[in-house]
Write an enzyme that holds these catalytic residues in place. Structure first.
Site, PDB file in Angstrom:
ATOM      1  CD  GLU A 215      39.132  36.276  49.127  1.00  0.00           C
ATOM      2  OE1 GLU A 215      38.965  37.224  49.917  1.00  0.00           O
ATOM      3  OE2 GLU A 215      38.397  36.092  48.135  1.00  0.00           O
ATOM      4  CB  CYS A 250      41.759  40.777  55.474  1.00  0.00           C
ATOM      5  SG  CYS A 250      40.247  39.809  55.539  1.00  0.00           S
TER       6      CYS A 250
END
Lengths: 480, 486
Positions: A215, A250
């Protein structure tokens, strides 16, 4: 020093394997007990986490709750509710070619897994993958990020207290501990972080042929069209950018693209909403997280201070080195080859790039690496369609930012430089399971054409049988 | 920058959107079907040349598999390409969520030599259906097939989007230095590691279809059932490429008291299927080359292993033929029992009770497939729950390979990722999550400045406690007070 690190990591990993092999983690009861234990941690110790997050990130209690703790409790609750269903084998219809037969997919754990977490949502990004691993019956080692030490310590203490320590371990530490961990053999590795370390994780996994989920991040773009409800759009943009850990997220909007004539309106709207949210002195606003540490603070000020940005800062720019705070900052038309437009910002700086035609924005986005998320604010159906079809990203939200990852029905993960693999909701269970196909056959319906001695007739039959051509099968059987 | 084998052109074609439409994909799949049917005789010839593969085996395991796969894709591609609707919680109303499959981009497929047609072109079916541009690298160890694929593909498929690159490990190395959006590899774990390590530099996702020692667990059977069982075992061991198959049977586990009767039945069946003279064996492939021939022979070298050979063992190095060979209880630490055999040798390991096979299998790396012949449901459950493998097949061998609805892939040392049927489409796709919202119905509590009301609102909202939310909004609910002064 390195030797002593390995010495503590190796027995931990081996111990877990012995426990896993004993079958302890496989039962429904064990999984439920661990999920309940995690739920207790998140509900009884909410305060401890809030304090830790405030210490590590200056994160406001509301953000701590909304973005981290509540997501952890939701994940536990969902897993507890759905576990029976997720664990059940899934019946599969088998094809004519294997008639008569029946099939099913039986989910099983990978075994002993490693979760490496990060610092910006240290509780969420550590515990949600651990919840996933546990519900799928794996034994798990969690390596929290040392860059958020209070959160790391809190998790080590609480998981040590509440969870089954023989199968769920927290190993704290820095680069050395992570390196030692990556040298061990794991059945799956789940890593959240940046793409530089992501490469190291993937290369280490290659040695043992370990599957991984990465991720990562990227420069998440936002296209802002002109014919929209600007106030609502800007509020959502702000909450997704500065309201999410001061942009250290993110999926935070990294940069904005809008048309030249619309830019000043957009800047004005952002400016006034920012003031409504954070007041006239945003550098000192307690609702805003600070920058995690001085290294990142230096990195961000370097982006801002680049010569190419001179005269282009239209909002903010103030910074407080002692308290590691940077005010919400907007830069208008930074050159595309400036650092701020080539690196992932991961901070409270928002470049706005202007284009002549809004459609050019899509070309600009597709010329860059695939991000974890891409956003567009528009009422133009065609533009929206174009954007959704042409922009490749982990996920896309239209007229919204970041919130798509709260929907447990949507898989969350990246593509290309933003990562591989997904989780959230049922995808979390699947992330840590091998769905083993099982084919059941009986002894009726033997097809001698499968076996030697091979003849032309058998070939004819096989051709018909494999294509499901009933007439052909009959003809072949009759020898025509 | 050197344009390695026109890779720049492939990427350009992808960016131009050439491969995205369903028409292009279906056209390519039909072209592939045409390629196969118009060149069937040439494929049979190439497979005979590379492996001594009989046309029936070639059709069953290669041509037929490919045809079926392309047909299945044509039938289902519209469904596969359609976005999947997601349901959204009331809290996010009004909004719409969907998962949209999109191609990864430019992908690399490494074929293998044992099923040089199907293992090279079946993944291509997946890559095309998912809308990617593709480079295919067939195995150089099956040169006639590699050459035929290289000749025919450009004549039928879109050259701007699909290319074949031939060559050995030096070519493979160069390919691995380029950047790909996905790499699909079928082969050995050793090379799998090399591929994955190279892929790590570019964060390229990979699917590794590896192998392993696939065991057969054989319980007790009636005489009539045993006839069928033996055929399936013999057919499953020596039928696919003389045992040179990733899901081929590697070794067999059986109860001691059943062993001798089993062995007699096996011998009879082997003779019937293949003959018993190594110089004139029928309907069975040869070993692919001298290297592998020597490798398989070396497994028999150790005296204690040689002594355990109870049938076969004849070798014909000139013609690369090894007779179907059966061993009884070779030492379990000999290479024949620690390495993947990938050849026509079948070790039989006897056990006191058949349940012991579970521990035996678990002491070894996870295989690509486990085969279990049994009517005992309890044993079936035990096998499913207590062992781990890519797949499990009960009462047959190999056949799971042609079932399009079952995913095909490994776990642990046998690999990761999967394909066949829809899974082929998925393996070359990225499932993009898309959330659509409108500008109406704003949720003020989302935004700062923070206060207790907003926190309580969100707390209730996240637990989907809509009644509580309503009460809160009506001022009828006690608020949780935060410890922070505000």
């Amino acid at each position: 020093m390195a030797a002593s690190v390995s010495v503590s990591v190796v027995p931990a990993a081996e111990g877990l394997r012995a426990v896993y092999t004993s079958g302890k983690t496989r039962t429904y009861e064990w999984r439920v007990s661990q999920l309940n234990a995690m739920l207790k941690i998140a509900t009884r110790h909410e305060k401890d986490f809030v304090v830790a997050l405030n210490s590590d990130l200056g994160k406001h209690e509301h953000e701590a709750f909304i973005h981290e703790i509540s997501a952890v409790t939701s994940a536990c609750r969902m897993a507890l509710k759905e576990l029976h269903r997720w664990m059940k084998p899934e019946k599969v219809k088998t094809s004519m070619t294997t008639f008569p037969s029946s099939g099913e997919l039986v989910p099983e754990p990978f075994g002993v897994v490693l979760v490496i977490s990060t610092w910006n949502y240290p509780i969420l990004l550590s515990l949600e993958p651990v919840i996933a691993a546990i519900s799928a019956a794996n034994a798990v080692v969690l390596k929290p990020s040392e860059v958020a030490p209070a959160a790391s310590e809190a998790m080590a203490k609480l998981l040590g207290q509440y969870m089954d320590a023989s199968a769920v371990k927290v190993i704290e530490g820095g680069v050395q501990e992570t390196t030692a961990l990556l040298e061990q053999k794991w059945d799956k590795i789940f890593y959240t972080g940046n793409n530089k370390v992501g490469r190291i994780v993937l290369a280490s996994a290659a040695v043992h042929l370990t599957p991984v989920i990465l991720e990562l991040g990227g420069k998440c773009p936002v296209i802002v069209d002109s014919d929209i409800n600007l106030t609502v759009a800007v509020k959502r943009l702000i909450s997704g950018k500065w309201g999410c850990n001061s942009g250290q997220t993110c999926v935070s909007p990294d940069y904005v693209i809008t048309t030249k004539p619309f830019a000043s309106k957009l800047v004005d709207a952002i400016s006034s909403e920012l003031e409504r949210f954070y007041g006239k002195d945003p550098v000192n606003a307690t609702d805003l997280s600070r920058i995690i540490n001085s290294r990142h603070f230096e990195r961000l000020t370097k982006l801002l201070d680049e010569d190419k940005l001179f005269g282009k800062i239209v909002i903010g720019g103030q910074r407080d080195k002692t308290n590691l705070k940077i005010a919400p900052t907007v830069i208008l038309d930074a050159p595309l080859d400036s650092l701020i437009m080539t690196e992932e910002i991961f901070g409270p700086l928002l470049p706005i790039i202007t284009v002549n035609d809004i459609r050019d924005g899509i070309d600009l986005i597709t010329s860059k690496e695939k991000p974890l998320a891409a956003y567009i604010f528009t009422n133009d159906k065609k533009l929206k369609e174009d954007f959704v079809q042409r922009v490749s990203a982990g996920g896309i939200a239209v007229n919204e930012v970041t919130i798509h990852l709260t929907d447990p029905a949507l898989p969350f993960g990246g593509v290309g430089e933003s990562g591989m693999g997904t989780y959230h909701g049922k995808y979390s269970f699947e992330a840590f399971s091998h769905k083993k196909p099982v084919l059941y056959r009986g002894f009726t319906g033997e097809i001698s054409a499968r076996y030697p001695p091979y003849t032309t007739r058998k070939l004819k039959f096989l051709k018909a049988a494999m294509s499901g051509n009933i007439i052909g099968i009959i003809r072949a059987l009759l020898g025509w | 920058m050197e344009d390695f084998h026109g890779l720049i052109g492939l990427r350009r074609a992808f960016r131009a959107g050439k491969t995205r439409g369903i028409e292009w994909r279906m056209c390519q799949l039909r072209a592939l079907l045409k390629l196969v049917s118009e060149n069937e005789a040439r494929f049979f010839e190439a497979l005979e040349q590379d492996l001594g593969k009989h046309p029936v085996e070639a059709y069953r395991d290669e041509i037929g598999v490919l045809k079926k796969s392309a047909d299945h894709a044509l039938l289902n591609i519209k469904k596969w390409m359609a976005p999947k609707k997601g349901h959204l919680p009331l809290l996010l109303f009004p909004s719409r969520a969907e998962v949209l499959p999109e191609p990864l981009g430019t992908v690399l497929i490494f074929g293998s030599w044992n099923f040089p047609i199907s293992l090279t072109l079946d993944p291509l079916v997946g890559a095309i259906s998912a809308g990617n541009t593709v480079v295919v690298k067939p195995s150089e160890l099956a040169p006639a097939c590699s050459s035929l694929i290289c000749q025919t593909i450009p004549l039928y498929l879109d050259r701007e989007a699909i290319r074949v690159v031939e060559g050995g490990s030096d070519v493979a190395d160069k390919l691995l230095q380029q950047q790909w959006d996905k790499i699909f590899f079928t082969g050995s774990p050793r090379v799998g590691r090399i591929i994955m390590t190279a892929a790590a530099k570019h964060l390229t996702p990979v699917t590794l279809e590896l192998g392993g020692k696939c065991p057969v667990i054989l319980d007790s059977f009636s005489e009539s059932d045993l006839k069928v069982v033996v055929k399936r075992i013999v057919g499953g061991k020596w039928g696919p490429c003389a045992g040179q198959a990733c899901i081929g049977i590697d070794y067999l586990l059986v109860q001691k008291k059943l062993a001798s009767h089993l062995i007699e039945s096996l011998k009879a069946c082997i003779k019937k299927f293949y003959g018993d003279d190594v110089k004139s064996l029928q309907s069975i492939c040869r070993i692919v080359n001298k290297n592998h021939f020597d490798r398989v022979c070396s497994l028999l070298e150790e005296p204690s292993v040689g002594a355990s050979v109870i049938y076969g063992g004849s070798l014909d190095r000139e013609n690369l033929m090894i007779e179907p060979t059966v061993l009884l209880d070779p030492p379990v630490d000999a290479p024949i029992m620690t390495d993947e055999i990938f050849g026509p040798l079948l070790p039989i390991i006897t056990l006191d009770k058949i349940e012991d096979s579970i521990d035996f299998i678990n002491a070894r790396p996870k295989p690509l497939a486990i085969y279990a012949f049994t009517h005992n449901n309890k044993l079936k459950d035990q096998i499913l729950q207590e062992t781990s493998s890519g797949s499990v097949t009960f009462n047959d061998t190999m056949i799971q390979f042609i079932c399009d609805s079952l995913p095909f892939g490994g776990v642990g040392q046998s690999g990761f990722g999967r394909y066949h049927g829809k899974y082929s489409f998925d393996t070359f796709s990225h499932e993009k999550a898309v959330l659509h919202r409108s500008f109406y119905l704003e949720l003020e509590p989302r935004y700062p400045p923070w206060n207790d009301f907003k926190l309580e609102f969100i707390r209730l909202a996240y637990n989907f406690e809509y009644v509580g939310l309503l009460l809160l909004l009506l001022g009828l609910r006690r608020r949780y007070t935060s410890s922070r002064s505000h």
